[in-house]
Scaffold this motif. Structure first.
Motif, PDB file in Angstrom:
ATOM      1  N   ARG A   1       9.365  -8.057   9.407  1.00 14.09           N
ATOM      2  CA  ARG A   1       8.954  -6.656   9.349  1.00 14.09           C
ATOM      3  C   ARG A   1      10.131  -5.772   8.966  1.00 14.09           C
ATOM      4  NH1 ARG A   1       9.344  -2.583  13.416  1.00 14.09           N
ATOM      5  NH2 ARG A   1       7.862  -0.878  13.076  1.00 14.09           N
ATOM      6  N   LEU A   2      11.281  -6.020   9.599  1.00 15.67           N
ATOM      7  CA  LEU A   2      12.461  -5.224   9.268  1.00 15.67           C
ATOM      8  C   LEU A   2      12.922  -5.485   7.840  1.00 15.67           C
ATOM      9  CD1 LEU A   2      14.510  -5.551  12.582  1.00 15.67           C
ATOM     10  CD2 LEU A   2      13.115  -3.626  11.822  1.00 15.67           C
ATOM     11  N   GLU A   3      12.779  -6.726   7.394  1.00 13.63           N
ATOM     12  CA  GLU A   3      13.169  -7.042   6.015  1.00 13.63           C
ATOM     13  C   GLU A   3      12.307  -6.288   5.010  1.00 13.63           C
ATOM     14  OE1 GLU A   3      13.248 -10.915   3.011  1.00 13.63           O
ATOM     15  OE2 GLU A   3      12.870 -11.175   5.156  1.00 13.63           O
ATOM     16  N   MET A   4      10.991  -6.286   5.223  1.00 15.12           N
ATOM     17  CA  MET A   4      10.101  -5.571   4.322  1.00 15.12           C
ATOM     18  C   MET A   4      10.309  -4.061   4.442  1.00 15.12           C
ATOM     19  SD  MET A   4       8.686  -7.973   2.761  1.00 15.12           S
ATOM     20  CE  MET A   4       7.526  -7.015   1.813  1.00 15.12           C
ATOM     21  N   ARG A   5      10.659  -3.603   5.634  1.00 14.60           N
ATOM     22  CA  ARG A   5      10.939  -2.175   5.811  1.00 14.60           C
ATOM     23  C   ARG A   5      12.161  -1.766   5.005  1.00 14.60           C
ATOM     24  NH1 ARG A   5      13.754   1.391   9.319  1.00 14.60           N
ATOM     25  NH2 ARG A   5      12.477   3.155  10.040  1.00 14.60           N
ATOM     26  N   SER A   6      13.211  -2.585   5.087  1.00 17.14           N
ATOM     27  CA  SER A   6      14.417  -2.295   4.305  1.00 17.14           C
ATOM     28  C   SER A   6      14.137  -2.363   2.808  1.00 17.14           C
ATOM     29  CB  SER A   6      15.523  -3.280   4.685  1.00 17.14           C
ATOM     30  OG  SER A   6      15.843  -3.195   6.054  1.00 17.14           O
ATOM     31  N   LYS A   7      13.310  -3.312   2.420  1.00 17.27           N
ATOM     32  CA  LYS A   7      12.951  -3.431   1.003  1.00 17.27           C
ATOM     33  C   LYS A   7      12.169  -2.214   0.534  1.00 17.27           C
ATOM     34  CE  LYS A   7      10.721  -6.613  -2.236  1.00 17.27           C
ATOM     35  NZ  LYS A   7       9.957  -7.884  -2.345  1.00 17.27           N
ATOM     36  N   LEU A   8      11.255  -1.731   1.369  1.00 19.66           N
ATOM     37  CA  LEU A   8      10.473  -0.544   1.016  1.00 19.66           C
ATOM     38  C   LEU A   8      11.375   0.674   0.884  1.00 19.66           C
ATOM     39  CD1 LEU A   8       7.728   0.827   0.625  1.00 19.66           C
ATOM     40  CD2 LEU A   8       7.597   1.107   3.106  1.00 19.66           C
TER      41      LEU A   8
ATOM     42  N   ARG B   1       7.907  10.093   5.491  1.00 26.58           N
ATOM     43  CA  ARG B   1       6.488   9.854   5.717  1.00 26.58           C
ATOM     44  C   ARG B   1       6.121   8.401   5.415  1.00 26.58           C
ATOM     45  NH1 ARG B   1       5.011  13.451   2.731  1.00 26.58           N
ATOM     46  NH2 ARG B   1       4.537  12.297   0.827  1.00 26.58           N
ATOM     47  N   THR B   2       6.668   7.839   4.344  1.00 33.45           N
ATOM     48  CA  THR B   2       6.359   6.456   3.986  1.00 33.45           C
ATOM     49  C   THR B   2       6.843   5.482   5.049  1.00 33.45           C
ATOM     50  OG1 THR B   2       6.520   7.027   1.635  1.00 33.45           O
ATOM     51  CG2 THR B   2       6.650   4.699   2.209  1.00 33.45           C
ATOM     52  N   VAL B   3       8.051   5.679   5.529  1.00 34.83           N
ATOM     53  CA  VAL B   3       8.605   4.782   6.544  1.00 34.83           C
ATOM     54  C   VAL B   3       7.844   4.912   7.861  1.00 34.83           C
ATOM     55  CG1 VAL B   3      10.666   4.248   7.894  1.00 34.83           C
ATOM     56  CG2 VAL B   3      10.884   4.758   5.468  1.00 34.83           C
ATOM     57  N   GLU B   4       7.499   6.118   8.235  1.00 35.11           N
ATOM     58  CA  GLU B   4       6.754   6.308   9.486  1.00 35.11           C
ATOM     59  C   GLU B   4       5.377   5.660   9.410  1.00 35.11           C
ATOM     60  OE1 GLU B   4       6.650  10.467  10.147  1.00 35.11           O
ATOM     61  OE2 GLU B   4       8.676  10.581  11.020  1.00 35.11           O
ATOM     62  N   GLN B   5       4.698   5.781   8.288  1.00 37.99           N
ATOM     63  CA  GLN B   5       3.391   5.148   8.149  1.00 37.99           C
ATOM     64  C   GLN B   5       3.503   3.631   8.152  1.00 37.99           C
ATOM     65  OE1 GLN B   5       1.794   6.859   4.566  1.00 37.99           O
ATOM     66  NE2 GLN B   5       1.191   8.775   5.560  1.00 37.99           N
ATOM     67  N   TYR B   6       4.545   3.110   7.505  1.00 39.58           N
ATOM     68  CA  TYR B   6       4.753   1.652   7.533  1.00 39.58           C
ATOM     69  C   TYR B   6       5.027   1.179   8.950  1.00 39.58           C
ATOM     70  CZ  TYR B   6       6.966  -2.865   6.814  1.00 39.58           C
ATOM     71  OH  TYR B   6       7.307  -4.202   6.895  1.00 39.58           O
ATOM     72  N   ASP B   7       5.874   1.891   9.684  1.00 36.27           N
ATOM     73  CA  ASP B   7       6.178   1.512  11.067  1.00 36.27           C
ATOM     74  C   ASP B   7       4.923   1.549  11.939  1.00 36.27           C
ATOM     75  OD1 ASP B   7       8.802   1.179  10.376  1.00 36.27           O
ATOM     76  OD2 ASP B   7       9.457   3.140  11.106  1.00 36.27           O
ATOM     77  N   ARG B   8       4.072   2.545  11.723  1.00 35.72           N
ATOM     78  CA  ARG B   8       2.858   2.644  12.521  1.00 35.72           C
ATOM     79  C   ARG B   8       1.891   1.508  12.204  1.00 35.72           C
ATOM     80  NH1 ARG B   8       1.583   7.268  11.057  1.00 35.72           N
ATOM     81  NH2 ARG B   8       0.010   6.766   9.504  1.00 35.72           N
ATOM     82  N   ASP B   9       1.775   1.144  10.935  1.00 31.67           N
ATOM     83  CA  ASP B   9       0.840   0.089  10.543  1.00 31.67           C
ATOM     84  C   ASP B   9       1.334  -1.298  10.928  1.00 31.67           C
ATOM     85  OD1 ASP B   9      -0.692   2.080   9.527  1.00 31.67           O
ATOM     86  OD2 ASP B   9      -0.157   1.741   7.424  1.00 31.67           O
TER      87      ASP B   9
ATOM     88  N   ARG C   1       0.822  -1.211   0.000  1.00 34.36           N
ATOM     89  CA  ARG C   1       0.000   0.000   0.000  1.00 34.36           C
ATOM     90  C   ARG C   1       0.857   1.262   0.000  1.00 34.36           C
ATOM     91  NH1 ARG C   1      -1.937   1.411   4.753  1.00 34.36           N
ATOM     92  NH2 ARG C   1      -1.868  -0.786   5.382  1.00 34.36           N
ATOM     93  N   HIS C   2       1.856   1.322   0.852  1.00 38.64           N
ATOM     94  CA  HIS C   2       2.685   2.524   0.940  1.00 38.64           C
ATOM     95  C   HIS C   2       3.626   2.649  -0.265  1.00 38.64           C
ATOM     96  CE1 HIS C   2       1.070   3.449   4.789  1.00 38.64           C
ATOM     97  NE2 HIS C   2       1.525   2.344   5.354  1.00 38.64           N
ATOM     98  N   TYR C   3       4.022   1.517  -0.833  1.00 40.07           N
ATOM     99  CA  TYR C   3       4.876   1.617  -2.023  1.00 40.07           C
ATOM    100  C   TYR C   3       4.079   2.138  -3.218  1.00 40.07           C
ATOM    101  CZ  TYR C   3       7.747   0.354  -5.984  1.00 40.07           C
ATOM    102  OH  TYR C   3       8.461   0.390  -7.159  1.00 40.07           O
ATOM    103  N   ARG C   4       2.817   1.725  -3.323  1.00 40.25           N
ATOM    104  CA  ARG C   4       1.991   2.251  -4.423  1.00 40.25           C
ATOM    105  C   ARG C   4       1.852   3.765  -4.315  1.00 40.25           C
ATOM    106  NH1 ARG C   4      -1.351  -2.307  -3.472  1.00 40.25           N
ATOM    107  NH2 ARG C   4      -2.735  -0.999  -2.214  1.00 40.25           N
ATOM    108  N   THR C   5       1.641   4.266  -3.092  1.00 38.85           N
ATOM    109  CA  THR C   5       1.516   5.706  -2.901  1.00 38.85           C
ATOM    110  C   THR C   5       2.804   6.428  -3.280  1.00 38.85           C
ATOM    111  OG1 THR C   5      -0.041   5.308  -1.093  1.00 38.85           O
ATOM    112  CG2 THR C   5       0.953   7.492  -1.229  1.00 38.85           C
TER     113      THR C   5
END
Length: 583
Positions: free
Chosen positions: A385-392, A363-371, A328-332
């Motif tokens: 979670r950390l792996e997908m965060r790094s990928k994002l 903003r993208t990273v903060e929203q991902y961390d919150r979700d 979702r956040h990557y599409r945005t």
């Protein structure tokens, strides 16, 4: 053998005194050890039976010494997750295989048939009786090592070769809290995941391949509050989540038949064992002469070798939530990046690119961390979670760097173009000489470099190490090279050539007034022929000129037609008078 014969005789003697105990022993404990049977007789039997049982119990050590540990069964997988290679093989039975999954840390009062920490198998008690495998279920405190039994690997291996599976230790509290968030949910996820991994399309048409899954819920006697349909739906939902994690597309009813049975007494437990025994023949080992031990160790080795440990449904749900938040956040972010790429592709720059890119990433990273904050507290989900965060972050940083480099290139081209234009304007105004040309245009070079540096301030992204230091250094070298090579460029040469042409074509003013006369004679000789011979001769003297031409085309039809159907004259002269007046 003698002790077992007496044991069976005591079973029959208990029929009249306590039928419920006989049914329980015959249906549910027929595979138990001799000492265990004696203990149940002492607890449930008559006084006479107890006396005989007490005497026979003294002979139990000879039987215990001759049988493996673990409730009378053969320990196939130890509590450490290691395969017991010294265990005696347990042959298969035409009655099939029943797998009883226990709950570690909680002794079930109705299904305490084996040790809780190991995987054991008990041979068939008679003709038509199934082989019973007991395996510990998963725990929520387990690690990520797939070979550990607390991940549910032993239960998954036992369920894969069984025709029916009994999940014991389920309490009403587990049901109220949500079966998927308990240790039983992780056990079912392990069972479903392993079954889906071994699924073959041809099994969809084989009804005998459907495993009976019995969820034995410990309930109070007379309680009717158990919502069996909700529990079945919860099990189906866990199957769907396991199928999504494996990537398999198969319906739950193709592989499993689920039944929720409340167990409030030994009679209920005997009923569960009766149901499981009836469906045990669905196991593929029922029609083979193979070894239960060999089949179980093979499946267990495959599970541990694959390196995949099943996660509890809550972990699976959190992992899927991480995937959803990532997508979702990557599409945005991708929509914003696409707009920037489109602008840079046209040779333009993005206003305040550095600040907007940094804000987008933050903003993208903060929203991902919150979700995905829930995943941070789960040991099995936090690394993912950390792996997908790094990928994002990586998928955003890469296009940002590409856009930054494209804008730097666009800005450099634009700066060089403006600098060359300024040099062209100064070309005719600069003093003659190479050194003078360079000195007079040094201020233009400094102005171009300064304008580039100011424009780079809006493009910098310090958090990604995208600064103006290197681009400014590169543009300074390119501007110096452009200044040195400018006199030899095509644009400079064309400018110089146009100035030369303009000077050459400039008309001079007359120095004095004059009137000049001139006479021109043009003559043409046309002898007979068809134009095979042509020639011209001329002579000029001062303002006078004579031109004579010869062409033997007097007989040519084209020439005759030009003269109205008559032959042209042989000789023809045409005089011209020229008058040149300068005032």
């Amino acid at each position: 053998g003698f002790c077992r014969l007496i044991d069976h005789w005591l079973y029959l003697s208990l029929t009249a005194t306590n039928p419920r105990s006989f049914i329980l022993l015959f249906r549910g404990v027929s595979a138990c050890t001799y000492p265990t049977s004696m203990k149940l007789i002492l607890r449930k039997g008559s006084l006479a039976a107890m006396s005989v049982a007490a005497a026979l119990l003294l002979s139990a050590p000879c039987d215990v010494a001759a049988r493996p540990v673990g409730g009378g069964g053969v320990t196939i997988i130890s509590s450490t997750g290691e395969i017991n290679k010294s265990s005696s093989p347990v042959p298969s039975s035409s009655g099939g295989v029943v797998a009883i999954v226990t709950s570690p840390g909680r002794a079930d009062p109705y299904f305490a048939l084996a040790g809780e920490d190991s995987v054991s198998a008990v041979g068939a008690g008679g003709a038509g009786q199934p082989v019973i495998i007991t395996a510990p279920g998963a725990t929520l405190a387990g690690g990520v090592d797939a070979h550990l039994l607390h991940c549910g690997s032993g239960a998954a291996a036992a369920a894969s070769i069984a025709g029916s599976v009994i999940l014991t230790g389920v309490t009403e509290g587990d049901v109220q809290a949500g079966l998927g968030s308990t240790r039983h949910g992780r056990t079912l996820s392990a069972v479903f995941t392993n079954r889906l991994a071994r699924y073959k399309p041809e099994e969809a048409e084989d009804e005998s391949a459907k495993t009976l899954l019995i969820l034995a819920v410990n309930a109070e006697a007379g309680s009717d509050d158990l919502d069996t349909e909700a529990i079945e739906e919860s099990a189906r939902l866990m199957f769907v989540e396991a199928a999504a994690s494996v990537g398999a597309k198969v319906d739950f009813d193709v592989l499993f038949q689920v039944k929720v049975v409340p167990v409030a007494s030994e009679a209920d437990a005997a009923k569960v064992m009766e149901m499981a025994t009836a469906a045990a023949s669905r196991s593929h080992l029922a029609s083979s002469n193979g070894s239960v031990t060999g089949a179980l160790t093979e499946v267990y080795s495959h599970i541990t070798g694959s390196g995949h440990a099943a996660d509890p449904p809550i972990v699976t749900e959190v992992l899927l939530g991480c995937d959803d938040a990532y997508a979702r956040h990557y599409r945005t972010a991708r929509a914003k990046l696409a707009a920037w790429k489109s602008r840079t592709a046209r040779g333009l720059t993005v206003d305040r690119f550095g600040r907007m890119a940094q804000d987008l990433l933050k903003r993208t990273v903060e929203q991902y961390d919150r979700d995905t904050m829930v995943a941070a507290g789960l040991p099995n989900a936090a690394p993912y979670r950390l792996e997908m965060r790094s990928k994002l972050i990586g998928r955003i940083e890469k296009p940002v760097k590409e856009i930054f480099e494209a804008q730097v290139a666009n800005l450099q081209r634009r700066t060089l173009k403006r600098f060359e234009s300024s040099l062209l304007r100064r070309l005719g105004k600069s003093p003659e000489g190479t050194e003078n040309f360079y000195n007079s245009n040094a201020d233009a070079l400094r102005s171009a470099a300064l304008a580039f540096e100011v424009a780079m301030d809006d493009l910098e992204v310090p958090s990604l190490s995208l600064t103006k230091a290197m681009p400014v250094q590169e543009i300074s070298g390119k501007l110096n090279s452009a200044l040195v090579d400018f006199p030899d460029t095509p644009a400079a040469r064309m400018r110089q050539l146009s100035e030369v042409k303009a000077a050459a074509s400039r008309e001079k003013k007359p120095t004095q007034r004059s009137i000049d006369f001139g006479l021109d004679f043009v003559g043409m000789i046309r002898p007979d022929g068809y134009g095979s011979l042509q020639g011209f001769a001329g002579y000029q003297m001062g303002g006078n000129q004579v031109i004579v031409g010869v062409c033997n085309d007097a007989d040519s039809p084209e020439v005759i037609s030009q003269f109205g159907g008559v032959r042209p004259p042989f000789i023809r002269f045409q005089p011209k008078l020229k008058l040149d007046i300068e005032l």
